[in-house]
Design an enzyme around this catalytic site. Structure first.
Site, PDB file in Angstrom:
ATOM      1  N   LYS A  91      19.439  -1.291  -6.011  1.00  0.00           N
ATOM      2  CA  LYS A  91      20.772  -0.687  -6.080  1.00  0.00           C
ATOM      3  C   LYS A  91      21.942  -1.425  -6.671  1.00  0.00           C
ATOM      4  O   LYS A  91      22.674  -0.646  -7.217  1.00  0.00           O
ATOM      5  CB  LYS A  91      20.956   0.243  -4.607  1.00  0.00           C
ATOM      6  CG  LYS A  91      22.588   1.075  -4.480  1.00  0.00           C
ATOM      7  CD  LYS A  91      22.008   0.677  -2.704  1.00  0.00           C
ATOM      8  CE  LYS A  91      21.768   1.227  -1.740  1.00  0.00           C
ATOM      9  NZ  LYS A  91      21.784   1.394  -0.575  1.00  0.00           N
TER      10      LYS A  91
ATOM     11  N   ARG B  15      26.523  -1.009   1.635  1.00  0.00           N
ATOM     12  CA  ARG B  15      24.947  -0.985   2.179  1.00  0.00           C
ATOM     13  C   ARG B  15      24.119  -1.714   2.119  1.00  0.00           C
ATOM     14  O   ARG B  15      24.203  -3.020   0.402  1.00  0.00           O
ATOM     15  CB  ARG B  15      25.145   0.428   1.352  1.00  0.00           C
ATOM     16  CG  ARG B  15      25.913   1.644   1.320  1.00  0.00           C
ATOM     17  CD  ARG B  15      25.582   2.581   0.151  1.00  0.00           C
ATOM     18  NE  ARG B  15      25.902   3.629  -0.479  1.00  0.00           N
ATOM     19  CZ  ARG B  15      26.327   4.684   0.084  1.00  0.00           C
ATOM     20  NH1 ARG B  15      25.290   5.168   0.880  1.00  0.00           N
ATOM     21  NH2 ARG B  15      26.790   5.716   0.531  1.00  0.00           N
TER      22      ARG B  15
ATOM     23  N   GLY C  47      15.951   3.623   4.390  1.00  0.00           N
ATOM     24  CA  GLY C  47      16.374   3.902   5.476  1.00  0.00           C
ATOM     25  C   GLY C  47      15.746   2.678   6.734  1.00  0.00           C
ATOM     26  O   GLY C  47      16.114   2.994   8.310  1.00  0.00           O
TER      27      GLY C  47
ATOM     28  N   MET D 164      17.332  -0.336   6.337  1.00  0.00           N
ATOM     29  CA  MET D 164      18.088  -1.004   6.400  1.00  0.00           C
ATOM     30  C   MET D 164      19.593  -0.398   6.912  1.00  0.00           C
ATOM     31  O   MET D 164      19.173   0.704   6.689  1.00  0.00           O
ATOM     32  CB  MET D 164      18.111  -2.177   5.491  1.00  0.00           C
ATOM     33  CG  MET D 164      17.015  -3.238   5.432  1.00  0.00           C
ATOM     34  SD  MET D 164      17.217  -4.537   4.169  1.00  0.00           S
ATOM     35  CE  MET D 164      17.160  -3.812   2.758  1.00  0.00           C
TER      36      MET D 164
ATOM     37  N   ARG E 164      17.976   5.188  -8.083  1.00  0.00           N
ATOM     38  CA  ARG E 164      17.124   4.465  -8.152  1.00  0.00           C
ATOM     39  C   ARG E 164      15.553   5.519  -8.510  1.00  0.00           C
ATOM     40  O   ARG E 164      15.254   6.663  -8.535  1.00  0.00           O
ATOM     41  CB  ARG E 164      16.458   3.696  -6.695  1.00  0.00           C
ATOM     42  CG  ARG E 164      16.326   5.030  -6.017  1.00  0.00           C
ATOM     43  CD  ARG E 164      16.146   4.581  -4.853  1.00  0.00           C
ATOM     44  NE  ARG E 164      16.851   5.777  -3.606  1.00  0.00           N
ATOM     45  CZ  ARG E 164      17.169   5.617  -2.405  1.00  0.00           C
ATOM     46  NH1 ARG E 164      16.862   4.243  -2.080  1.00  0.00           N
ATOM     47  NH2 ARG E 164      16.612   6.622  -1.462  1.00  0.00           N
TER      48      ARG E 164
ATOM     49  N   HIS F 132      14.157  12.664   6.108  1.00  0.00           N
ATOM     50  CA  HIS F 132      13.923  11.141   5.989  1.00  0.00           C
ATOM     51  C   HIS F 132      11.593  11.936   6.393  1.00  0.00           C
ATOM     52  O   HIS F 132      11.352  10.877   5.808  1.00  0.00           O
ATOM     53  CB  HIS F 132      14.271  10.197   7.010  1.00  0.00           C
ATOM     54  CG  HIS F 132      13.610   9.413   7.337  1.00  0.00           C
ATOM     55  ND1 HIS F 132      12.286   9.527   8.539  1.00  0.00           N
ATOM     56  CD2 HIS F 132      13.977   7.964   6.941  1.00  0.00           C
ATOM     57  CE1 HIS F 132      11.570   8.557   8.462  1.00  0.00           C
ATOM     58  NE2 HIS F 132      12.254   7.223   7.645  1.00  0.00           N
TER      59      HIS F 132
ATOM     60  N   ARG G 169     -29.815  -6.004  -3.523  1.00  0.00           N
ATOM     61  CA  ARG G 169     -30.120  -7.406  -3.097  1.00  0.00           C
ATOM     62  C   ARG G 169     -31.503  -7.814  -2.171  1.00  0.00           C
ATOM     63  O   ARG G 169     -31.023  -6.281  -1.867  1.00  0.00           O
ATOM     64  CB  ARG G 169     -28.686  -7.244  -2.542  1.00  0.00           C
ATOM     65  CG  ARG G 169     -28.628  -8.960  -1.332  1.00  0.00           C
ATOM     66  CD  ARG G 169     -27.406  -9.342  -0.799  1.00  0.00           C
ATOM     67  NE  ARG G 169     -27.605  -8.030  -0.150  1.00  0.00           N
ATOM     68  CZ  ARG G 169     -26.244  -8.159   0.444  1.00  0.00           C
ATOM     69  NH1 ARG G 169     -24.734  -8.660   0.621  1.00  0.00           N
ATOM     70  NH2 ARG G 169     -26.265  -7.346   2.030  1.00  0.00           N
TER      71      ARG G 169
ATOM     72  N   SER H 285     -22.972 -12.917  -8.557  1.00  0.00           N
ATOM     73  CA  SER H 285     -22.118 -11.752  -7.204  1.00  0.00           C
ATOM     74  C   SER H 285     -20.897 -12.861  -6.860  1.00  0.00           C
ATOM     75  O   SER H 285     -22.499 -12.984  -5.872  1.00  0.00           O
ATOM     76  CB  SER H 285     -23.032 -10.587  -7.442  1.00  0.00           C
ATOM     77  OG  SER H 285     -22.302 -10.038  -7.364  1.00  0.00           O
TER      78      SER H 285
ATOM     79  N   CYS I  34     -18.583  -8.412  -5.070  1.00  0.00           N
ATOM     80  CA  CYS I  34     -18.931  -6.740  -4.629  1.00  0.00           C
ATOM     81  C   CYS I  34     -18.877  -7.546  -2.978  1.00  0.00           C
ATOM     82  O   CYS I  34     -19.185  -6.333  -2.337  1.00  0.00           O
ATOM     83  CB  CYS I  34     -20.655  -7.067  -4.567  1.00  0.00           C
ATOM     84  SG  CYS I  34     -22.045  -8.668  -3.976  1.00  0.00           S
TER      85      CYS I  34
ATOM     86  N   TYR J  36     -18.027  -7.792 -14.161  1.00  0.00           N
ATOM     87  CA  TYR J  36     -17.223  -5.713 -13.513  1.00  0.00           C
ATOM     88  C   TYR J  36     -16.789  -6.735 -11.761  1.00  0.00           C
ATOM     89  O   TYR J  36     -16.886  -7.723 -11.091  1.00  0.00           O
ATOM     90  CB  TYR J  36     -18.624  -4.983 -13.521  1.00  0.00           C
ATOM     91  CG  TYR J  36     -19.819  -5.951 -12.699  1.00  0.00           C
ATOM     92  CD1 TYR J  36     -19.645  -6.095 -11.165  1.00  0.00           C
ATOM     93  CD2 TYR J  36     -20.328  -7.197 -13.228  1.00  0.00           C
ATOM     94  CE1 TYR J  36     -20.352  -6.576 -10.075  1.00  0.00           C
ATOM     95  CE2 TYR J  36     -21.423  -8.119 -12.178  1.00  0.00           C
ATOM     96  CZ  TYR J  36     -21.630  -7.643 -11.175  1.00  0.00           C
ATOM     97  OH  TYR J  36     -22.637  -7.876 -10.567  1.00  0.00           O
TER      98      TYR J  36
HETATM   99  C1  PEP Z   1     -20.280 -10.311   1.311  1.00  0.00           C
HETATM  100  O1  PEP Z   1     -20.516 -10.791   1.791  1.00  0.00           O
HETATM  101  O2  PEP Z   1     -19.220 -10.085   0.164  1.00  0.00           O
HETATM  102  C2  PEP Z   1     -21.134  -9.476   0.785  1.00  0.00           C
HETATM  103  C3  PEP Z   1     -20.968  -8.850  -0.607  1.00  0.00           C
HETATM  104  O3  PEP Z   1     -22.280  -9.731   1.879  1.00  0.00           O
HETATM  105  P1  PEP Z   1     -22.892  -8.733   2.869  1.00  0.00           P
HETATM  106  O4  PEP Z   1     -21.364  -7.891   2.381  1.00  0.00           O
HETATM  107  O5  PEP Z   1     -23.785  -7.435   3.513  1.00  0.00           O
HETATM  108  O6  PEP Z   1     -23.009 -10.024   3.926  1.00  0.00           O
HETATM  109 MG    MG Z   2     -23.110 -11.476   2.453  1.00  0.00          MG
END
Ligand code: PEP
Ligand code: MG
Length: 888
Positions: free
Chosen positions: A22, A92, A101, A103, A337, A455, A617, A764, A831, A851
């Site tokens: 602000k 303010r 809103g 603070m 803002r 609000h 897996r 992974s 993953c 990835y």
């Molecule tokens: C992990 O451990 O991050 C994984 C992907 O395997 P899981 O969650 O199946 O143990």
């Molecule tokens: Mg695991």
């Protein structure tokens, strides 16, 4: 000497860290020559210094405040607390990131028993002066001295009732002067044991400190936790000359968005009230007029306003949320803002601004929070459901989407019922910042008062929660726990459906459907895909999941957890036979049955992914997860195996482990029972060969070995796996290719990743287990202590949600480097659940992974977050021309 206080004219818009959003914008508007009431900003560093020195303000900061006050007095020709020409100011909060809103704010500061009379005389409007004074007493008492404001409201309501007044506007100057203000001051004295402070400088210092304190009030902390705003930034405090929208019918005040904050339409959108102060508009107490009406009420002001606000939008290159006041025919801009907006508005505005040449595609990508993209998937009621339903009440469509649940009338009750597993709606007159937890917990919000900038509307849009405001036909009796529409009274807990897209509410629960992903959305995502460097895969275990993943743009499957296929239908019986078998023959008999299911599942997945990479897996969880629970279930297995109930139960008991997460699971199963993985790889390869032939494409399955901790372990397991693959290929006379890799989810694997990489074509990162084992926090038990760790600040965020970059992240960086030192082109992915978390995705981009893989429903978020990581890097490189049209 460190500078802790800046006049508006000394700052600029780059100083958000110091002046708050602000303050920085006020400085920039002053420098643009806009009609902004003058003032000064006490910096965020002053707030932090206040906390660092045990909640006291040091003399240096005090004297800098006094100095700037003097300069403001000179600029305005007025004096704070002066008896000649008194200056009134607002105080303010304003942090680096907007926390609307959350603070505290104090208006009309500088009024006392003497200045009120002078102001009344100067303004020629006694009512206005005394009304301002009573508002100030109430706000100051509430914010600085923590006297409950309801007690003041009670005095006002009692007076109104005794005189038969309907609205605050009926209260006369005489009433304020003779009855209300004395009663307010008496209340203050009774609560505080002292008179209401008359010294304006005492009022000012008290208010600045109160705003500092409000940085750490409950609702501000909740808001920061929800929005990942660090707790150590501190707030700045803006002290600004007051202008008055409540000086009669040539005055007014309003709030506007330069574009529609709910759907992004390029049309000024807002509300105003004649003869009112700012809080009257946002508090939702009076229902304001639409901004378009101002063109009729005050045509010149409207024309000037439109010119200024569009100019501000062009200057900031973003939709602005602007507060303005008209004081006796003169327009003032109080604040600008970047406006909060729904996901769909954010999308439309970002894409439109690119088309209008105001921003480039990279900047557009950063204009949505990655999580907001999921709002675009907000459900709507189906056409059929709407066709056969009659709405019972209608209000303003404040935030789109559809929500169904049981209606409750307080935020606490909503939260309680949500914890009890109910779907709930929050139904209230209006909401206030104290309701934040209830607003988070509900499926939708319905209020009887307030406008599009109330609000409820602003906060709901920020959360992407559907919301209707200003449903006038709804009346609520909090004490009785009921609400009434058209003469019919309903108890709390009544099921309703709220349509924030149309503003209509219905009784009962209507059917909902997902929305289409086309138009602006497709355009923005095409920009995202052009720029992002990380591929986005999905964690999918069935053909249905794989199809959903493809719909959201997944570029492959990063994790197919084969054990998830074991629970469907009667497969679990064969799994149980397998694990309770005593001999290899018995086990192989059960595995042969499971093979038939697995091969069909893999075929379905390969078909859905049409040649995109699929990482499968091998079995990971501890076997006891599949054990029967009841005697009947044990009996069924016993019969199949030709054993007694006691025999199979005894066998089951031997599978019990004290610490199964660290027990007989993952590749350890394959060391003891190689036949399990052998069956699985045979199914993976056979299905790949069949579908390759069927579709005429090359499928190259990626086979992933879980829970590897040592080089010898992967050598052993991989040896068996390769043998099984080659055997399967021979049977089908195929030369199909395949890749074998491993999860890195045990810290030892990360530490010895160079040795492991010799035997893996890809890594992974299983960050769920890696986090579990790095912290030593059980994934399944963290719920019992995580809330304490978060509330005490020991953990800034749940490490199972967002990667702990300095700890777990270090292991990932190290493993990536070690892996690459042996195999420079080794494919690296992630993953764990973190693969769908925007902050973690940005980290993965930084480390240079190939990835991320996440649940199908987070694929869109991940694609956008991956693009944002790349865009932010480019924007940083070209910091000076980042928002310019450089890539058009
Ligand atoms: C992990 O451990 O991050 C994984 C992907 O395997 P899981 O969650 O199946 O143990
Ligand atoms: Mg695991």
């Amino acid at each position: 000497m460190k500078k802790y206080v800046y006049m508006f004219s000394e700052g600029n818009e780059m100083m958000r860290d110091t002046l708050g959003g602000k303050g920085a914008n006020l400085a920039s508007m002053v420098n643009l020559g806009l009609p902004v009431p003058q003032g000064f900003t006490v910096t965020t560093q002053a707030c932090n210094a206040y906390y660092d020195s045990g909640k006291v303000i040091d003399d240096d900061i005090k004297s800098q405040i006094e100095d700037c006050l003097e300069r403001l007095e000179k600029l305005s020709g007025k004096e704070l607390g002066g008896t000649d020409n008194p200056l009134l100011v607002s105080v303010r909060s304003g942090a680096k990131f907007s926390m609307p809103g959350m603070m505290d704010t104090i208006l009309n500061l500088g009024l006392n028993d003497v200045t009120v009379e002078i102001i009344a005389e100067k303004a020629g409007n006694k009512r206005f002066a005394y009304d301002s004074y009573r508002r100030f007493i109430q706000m100051y008492s509430d914010v600085v001295c923590e006297v409950d404001k309801e007690k003041f409201e009670h005095i006002l309501t009692t007076l109104k009732n005794s005189k038969g007044y309907e609205s605050d506007l009926d209260v006369t100057a005489e009433d304020f002067e003779k009855e209300l203000i004395p009663a307010y001051k008496d209340l203050f004295k009774a609560e505080m044991g002292m008179d209401f402070p008359q010294d304006a400088k005492v009022q000012l210092m008290g208010s600045i400190l109160a705003v500092f304190r409000s940085w750490n009030n409950d609702r501000a902390m909740i808001y920061r936790n929800l929005n990942n705003i660090p707790h150590d930034l501190g707030t700045a405090v803006n002290v600004q000359q007051m202008v008055f929208g409540n000086m009669g019918d040539s005055s007014g005040t309003g709030v506007l968005f330069t574009r529609n904050a709910a759907n992004g339409d390029n049309h000024i959108y807002g509300e105003y009230l004649i003869n009112a102060q700012g809080e009257d508009v946002v508090a939702g107490i009076r229902t304001p007029q639409k901004i378009d009406r101002l063109e009729e009420d005050m045509p010149e002001i409207y024309a000037q306003l439109v010119k200024i606000v569009k100019g501000l939008e062009t200057h900031y290159r973003d939709m602005q949320d602007i507060e303005f006041t008209v004081e006796e025919g003169t327009l003032y801009i109080l604040q600008t803002r970047n406006g909060k907006r729904t996901g769909s508005a954010a999308l439309k505005i970002a894409v439109d601004l690119v088309h209008e040449g105001l921003i480039n595609k990279h900047t557009a990508l950063t204009r949505l929070e990655a999580e907001q993209i999921s709002q675009l998937l907000h459900p709507n009621f189906t056409k059929e459901a709407l066709a056969s339903a009659t709405s019972i009440v209608e209000g303003l469509p404040a935030s789109p989407g559809a929500g169904c649940g049981k209606a409750y009338l307080s935020a606490d009750k909503v939260h309680e019922m949500k914890l009890a597993g109910e779907k709930v709606l929050l139904v209230r007159h209006e909401t206030s910042p104290e309701d934040i937890q209830g607003m988070v917990s509900c499926e939708g919000i319905l209020t009887s008062t307030g406008g599009m900038t109330s609000h409820a509307a602003v906060v709901a849009r920020g959360m992407g929660k559907c919301c209707i405001v200003g449903a006038k036909a709804l009346s609520i009796d909090y004490a009785a726990g009921t609400f009434t529409i058209d003469g019919v009274t309903y108890p709390e807990g009544t099921e309703m459906s709220v349509d924030g897209t149309t503003g209509k509410a219905y009784m009962g629960t209507l059917a909902v459907e997902e929305s289409e992903l086309t138009g602006d959305f497709a355009e923005l995502m095409s920009w995202a895909d052009e720029i992002k460097q990380l591929a986005v895969r999905a964690n999918a275990d069935s053909p249905k999941d794989a199809e959903a993943a493809i719909k959201f743009g997944a570029e492959g499957i990063g994790l197919c957890r084969t054990e998830h296929m074991f629970f469907e239908g009667d497969r679990i019986e064969y799994v149980r036979q397998m694990i309770l078998a005593d001999t290899l023959e018995e086990r192989i008999e059960a595995l042969d049955e499971l093979y038939k299911f697995q091969v069909e599942d893999f075929k379905g997945i390969y078909r859905a992914m049409v040649g995109l990479p699929v990482t499968v897996r091998l079995l990971d969880p501890p076997l006891h997860e599949f054990l029967p629970h009841t005697d009947e279930e044990y009996l069924a297995v016993a019969e199949k195996l030709g054993k007694t109930l006691e025999e199979v139960k005894l066998k089951g008991a031997t599978l019990h482990e004290a610490n199964p997460m660290l027990g007989h699971r993952g590749s350890r199963l394959a060391v003891t029972y190689p036949e399990i993985y052998n069956m699985q790889v045979r199914a993976i390869i056979d299905a790949a060969i069949d579908v390759s032939r069927e579709l005429g494409i090359d499928i190259i399955p990626e086979i992933m070995i879980p829970l590897i901790g040592t080089e010898a372990e992967i050598v052993f397991v991989k040896g068996n796996v390769v043998e099984a693959i080659e055997a399967a290929k021979r049977v089908k006379d195929s030369t199909i290719g395949y890749k074998i890799g491993t999860m890195i989810e045990i810290p030892r694997a990360a530490l010895t990743a160079d040795a492991i990489a010799k035997h893996a074509e890809f890594f992974s990162f299983g960050t769920n287990d890696l986090t579990q084992m790095t912290y030593g926090y059980s994934r399944d038990d963290i719920g019992s202590f995580l809330p304490d760790y978060l509330s005490t600040g020991i953990l800034p965020v749940d490490p199972f949600v967002s990667i702990d970059q300095s700890g777990v992240g270090q292991l990932i960086e190290m493993a990536a480097a070690k892996g690459r030192s042996v195999k420079p082109k080794i494919k690296l992915g992630i993953c764990g659940e973190h693969g769908g978390d925007p902050e973690s995705i940005k980290f993965c981009h930084k480390v240079g992974l190939s990835y991320v893989s996440c649940s199908p429903y987070r694929v869109l978020i991940a694609r956008l977050a991956a693009a944002q990581a790349a865009a932010e890097e480019i924007i940083l490189e070209h910091a000076t021309d980042s928002v310019l049209v450089s890539d058009k």
